[in-house]
Design a protein around this motif. Structure first.
Motif, PDB file in Angstrom:
ATOM      1  N   TYR A 200     -49.969 115.768  11.716  1.00  0.00           N
ATOM      2  CA  TYR A 200     -49.600 116.144  10.652  1.00  0.00           C
ATOM      3  C   TYR A 200     -49.422 114.941   9.786  1.00  0.00           C
ATOM      4  CZ  TYR A 200     -47.024 118.522   6.731  1.00  0.00           C
ATOM      5  OH  TYR A 200     -46.553 118.958   5.469  1.00  0.00           O
ATOM      6  N   LEU A 201     -48.149 114.284  10.147  1.00  0.00           N
ATOM      7  CA  LEU A 201     -47.662 113.126   9.476  1.00  0.00           C
ATOM      8  C   LEU A 201     -48.575 111.885   9.224  1.00  0.00           C
ATOM      9  CD1 LEU A 201     -44.146 112.985  11.495  1.00  0.00           C
ATOM     10  CD2 LEU A 201     -44.487 113.625   9.053  1.00  0.00           C
ATOM     11  N   ARG A 202     -49.550 111.829  10.070  1.00  0.00           N
ATOM     12  CA  ARG A 202     -50.647 110.894   9.960  1.00  0.00           C
ATOM     13  C   ARG A 202     -51.626 111.419   8.871  1.00  0.00           C
ATOM     14  NH1 ARG A 202     -51.155 109.623  16.527  1.00  0.00           N
ATOM     15  NH2 ARG A 202     -49.760 107.858  16.388  1.00  0.00           N
ATOM     16  N   ARG A 203     -51.480 112.443   8.627  1.00  0.00           N
ATOM     17  CA  ARG A 203     -52.745 112.868   7.752  1.00  0.00           C
ATOM     18  C   ARG A 203     -52.327 113.641   6.348  1.00  0.00           C
ATOM     19  NH1 ARG A 203     -55.897 117.332  11.406  1.00  0.00           N
ATOM     20  NH2 ARG A 203     -57.086 117.557   9.477  1.00  0.00           N
ATOM     21  N   ILE A 204     -50.884 113.698   6.404  1.00  0.00           N
ATOM     22  CA  ILE A 204     -50.488 114.246   4.988  1.00  0.00           C
ATOM     23  C   ILE A 204     -50.526 113.361   3.752  1.00  0.00           C
ATOM     24  CG2 ILE A 204     -47.918 113.854   5.300  1.00  0.00           C
ATOM     25  CD1 ILE A 204     -47.297 116.221   4.004  1.00  0.00           C
ATOM     26  N   ASP A 205     -50.420 112.095   4.103  1.00  0.00           N
ATOM     27  CA  ASP A 205     -50.467 110.956   3.012  1.00  0.00           C
ATOM     28  C   ASP A 205     -51.759 111.039   2.143  1.00  0.00           C
ATOM     29  OD1 ASP A 205     -47.693 109.993   2.986  1.00  0.00           O
ATOM     30  OD2 ASP A 205     -48.687 108.797   4.748  1.00  0.00           O
ATOM     31  N   GLU A 206     -52.915 111.089   2.953  1.00  0.00           N
ATOM     32  CA  GLU A 206     -54.171 111.378   2.315  1.00  0.00           C
ATOM     33  C   GLU A 206     -54.555 112.534   1.625  1.00  0.00           C
ATOM     34  OE1 GLU A 206     -56.919 112.852   5.992  1.00  0.00           O
ATOM     35  OE2 GLU A 206     -56.240 111.036   6.282  1.00  0.00           O
ATOM     36  N   THR A 207     -53.660 113.642   1.599  1.00  0.00           N
ATOM     37  CA  THR A 207     -53.872 114.892   0.840  1.00  0.00           C
ATOM     38  C   THR A 207     -53.095 114.550  -0.524  1.00  0.00           C
ATOM     39  OG1 THR A 207     -51.802 115.750   1.577  1.00  0.00           O
ATOM     40  CG2 THR A 207     -53.835 116.242   2.873  1.00  0.00           C
ATOM     41  N   LEU A 208     -52.328 113.401  -0.752  1.00  0.00           N
ATOM     42  CA  LEU A 208     -51.407 113.376  -2.013  1.00  0.00           C
ATOM     43  C   LEU A 208     -52.173 112.894  -3.238  1.00  0.00           C
ATOM     44  CD1 LEU A 208     -48.078 112.569  -0.363  1.00  0.00           C
ATOM     45  CD2 LEU A 208     -48.743 114.994  -1.431  1.00  0.00           C
ATOM     46  N   PRO A 209     -53.042 111.790  -3.063  1.00  0.00           N
ATOM     47  CA  PRO A 209     -53.603 110.951  -4.233  1.00  0.00           C
ATOM     48  C   PRO A 209     -54.405 111.875  -5.298  1.00  0.00           C
ATOM     49  CG  PRO A 209     -53.524 109.490  -2.146  1.00  0.00           C
ATOM     50  CD  PRO A 209     -53.197 110.997  -1.523  1.00  0.00           C
ATOM     51  N   PRO A 210     -55.112 112.701  -4.499  1.00  0.00           N
ATOM     52  CA  PRO A 210     -55.906 113.565  -5.590  1.00  0.00           C
ATOM     53  C   PRO A 210     -55.120 114.219  -6.532  1.00  0.00           C
ATOM     54  CG  PRO A 210     -56.885 113.626  -3.244  1.00  0.00           C
ATOM     55  CD  PRO A 210     -55.375 112.912  -3.180  1.00  0.00           C
ATOM     56  N   PHE A 211     -54.123 114.512  -6.313  1.00  0.00           N
ATOM     57  CA  PHE A 211     -52.920 115.421  -7.062  1.00  0.00           C
ATOM     58  C   PHE A 211     -51.828 114.572  -7.567  1.00  0.00           C
ATOM     59  CE2 PHE A 211     -55.427 117.723  -4.066  1.00  0.00           C
ATOM     60  CZ  PHE A 211     -55.951 118.875  -4.861  1.00  0.00           C
ATOM     61  N   LYS A 212     -51.709 113.198  -7.465  1.00  0.00           N
ATOM     62  CA  LYS A 212     -50.830 112.419  -8.057  1.00  0.00           C
ATOM     63  C   LYS A 212     -49.711 112.531  -7.322  1.00  0.00           C
ATOM     64  CE  LYS A 212     -53.652 111.095 -12.059  1.00  0.00           C
ATOM     65  NZ  LYS A 212     -54.398 111.860 -13.180  1.00  0.00           N
ATOM     66  N   GLY A 213     -49.493 113.039  -6.121  1.00  0.00           N
ATOM     67  CA  GLY A 213     -48.218 113.467  -5.559  1.00  0.00           C
ATOM     68  C   GLY A 213     -47.678 112.070  -4.868  1.00  0.00           C
ATOM     69  N   ARG A 214     -46.531 112.213  -4.700  1.00  0.00           N
ATOM     70  CA  ARG A 214     -45.775 110.950  -4.061  1.00  0.00           C
ATOM     71  C   ARG A 214     -44.525 111.438  -3.469  1.00  0.00           C
ATOM     72  NH1 ARG A 214     -41.533 107.818  -6.782  1.00  0.00           N
ATOM     73  NH2 ARG A 214     -41.151 108.822  -8.643  1.00  0.00           N
ATOM     74  N   PHE A 215     -44.107 110.888  -2.315  1.00  0.00           N
ATOM     75  CA  PHE A 215     -42.834 111.262  -1.568  1.00  0.00           C
ATOM     76  C   PHE A 215     -41.610 110.962  -2.349  1.00  0.00           C
ATOM     77  CE2 PHE A 215     -45.551 111.975   1.997  1.00  0.00           C
ATOM     78  CZ  PHE A 215     -45.029 113.030   2.658  1.00  0.00           C
ATOM     79  N   LEU A 216     -40.536 111.441  -2.643  1.00  0.00           N
ATOM     80  CA  LEU A 216     -39.221 111.153  -3.201  1.00  0.00           C
ATOM     81  C   LEU A 216     -38.301 111.124  -1.963  1.00  0.00           C
ATOM     82  CD1 LEU A 216     -39.021 113.065  -6.423  1.00  0.00           C
ATOM     83  CD2 LEU A 216     -39.873 110.652  -6.372  1.00  0.00           C
ATOM     84  N   SER A 217     -38.551 111.982  -1.150  1.00  0.00           N
ATOM     85  CA  SER A 217     -37.550 111.714   0.019  1.00  0.00           C
ATOM     86  C   SER A 217     -38.252 112.334   1.427  1.00  0.00           C
ATOM     87  CB  SER A 217     -36.185 112.421  -0.267  1.00  0.00           C
ATOM     88  OG  SER A 217     -35.288 112.438   0.868  1.00  0.00           O
ATOM     89  N   HIS A 218     -38.056 111.900   2.459  1.00  0.00           N
ATOM     90  CA  HIS A 218     -38.692 112.258   3.638  1.00  0.00           C
ATOM     91  C   HIS A 218     -38.119 111.813   4.871  1.00  0.00           C
ATOM     92  CE1 HIS A 218     -42.083 112.448   6.810  1.00  0.00           C
ATOM     93  NE2 HIS A 218     -42.241 113.616   6.191  1.00  0.00           N
ATOM     94  N   GLY A 219     -37.748 112.618   5.732  1.00  0.00           N
ATOM     95  CA  GLY A 219     -37.075 112.154   6.916  1.00  0.00           C
ATOM     96  C   GLY A 219     -35.702 111.652   6.891  1.00  0.00           C
ATOM     97  N   LYS A 220     -34.967 111.690   5.789  1.00  0.00           N
ATOM     98  CA  LYS A 220     -33.596 111.168   5.683  1.00  0.00           C
ATOM     99  C   LYS A 220     -32.664 112.190   5.981  1.00  0.00           C
ATOM    100  CE  LYS A 220     -35.227 107.393   3.834  1.00  0.00           C
ATOM    101  NZ  LYS A 220     -35.297 106.492   4.894  1.00  0.00           N
ATOM    102  N   THR A 221     -31.347 111.719   6.372  1.00  0.00           N
ATOM    103  CA  THR A 221     -30.428 112.777   6.775  1.00  0.00           C
ATOM    104  C   THR A 221     -29.547 112.875   5.468  1.00  0.00           C
ATOM    105  OG1 THR A 221     -30.516 112.253   9.091  1.00  0.00           O
ATOM    106  CG2 THR A 221     -28.342 113.250   8.373  1.00  0.00           C
TER     107      THR A 221
END
Length: 111
Positions: free
Chosen positions: A21-42
C-alpha cells in the motif's frame, strides 16, 4: 477551497500488504493534485488522548479529494490498508485564507 483527506490510524499491522500500500499510494495522488501534509509522524498531544497517528493529504478542492478516494487506482489498494489497520478516514472541506472563526457564527445565523 482546499480539501483534505485525513485518516486517524489507531493501529497498523506492518506487513507485506501495508508495505505494498505504501509503495503504491503516491502514484494515486498526482492525477488529483494531492500531496501529503503529514504522514507517519507521532503527534504531540496537548489535550485529551490521541492513540495512533494522523495522515493528512491536501487537494485543491473537495471534488478532487472525492475523485481521488473513489478512483480505480486508490480503490485497488484501499483494502491493503483497511484489512491491516484500525482507524477512521474522512474528507473535509477547508477554508480560505481570509476565514475567521467568527465567520462560523454567520453560517449558523448568530451574527
Amino acid at each position: 477551497m482546499p480539501a483534505y483527506a485525513a485518516a486517524h490510524l489507531r493501529s497498523v499491522q506492518m506487513g507485506e500488504e501495508i508495505i505494498d500500500y505504501l509503495r503504491r499510494i503516491d502514484e494515486t495522488l498526482p492525477p488529483f493534485k494531492g500531496r501529503f501534509l503529514s504522514h507517519g509522524k507521532t503527534p504531540e498531544v496537548i489535550e485529551g488522548e490521541w492513540p495512533g497517528h494522523l495522515v493528512l493529504i491536501e487537494f485543491p478542492d473537495m471534488e478532487m479529494a472525492r475523485g481521488w478516494y473513489h478512483s480505480p487506482a486508490y480503490q485497488a489498494i484501499l483494502p491493503l490498508r483497511t484489512k491491516n489497520s484500525e482507524g477512521s478516514a474522512i474528507l473535509l472541506e477547508g477554508v480560505g485564507p481570509e476565514y475567521r472563526a467568527a465567520d462560523f457564527l454567520k453560517s449558523i445565523g448568530l451574527a
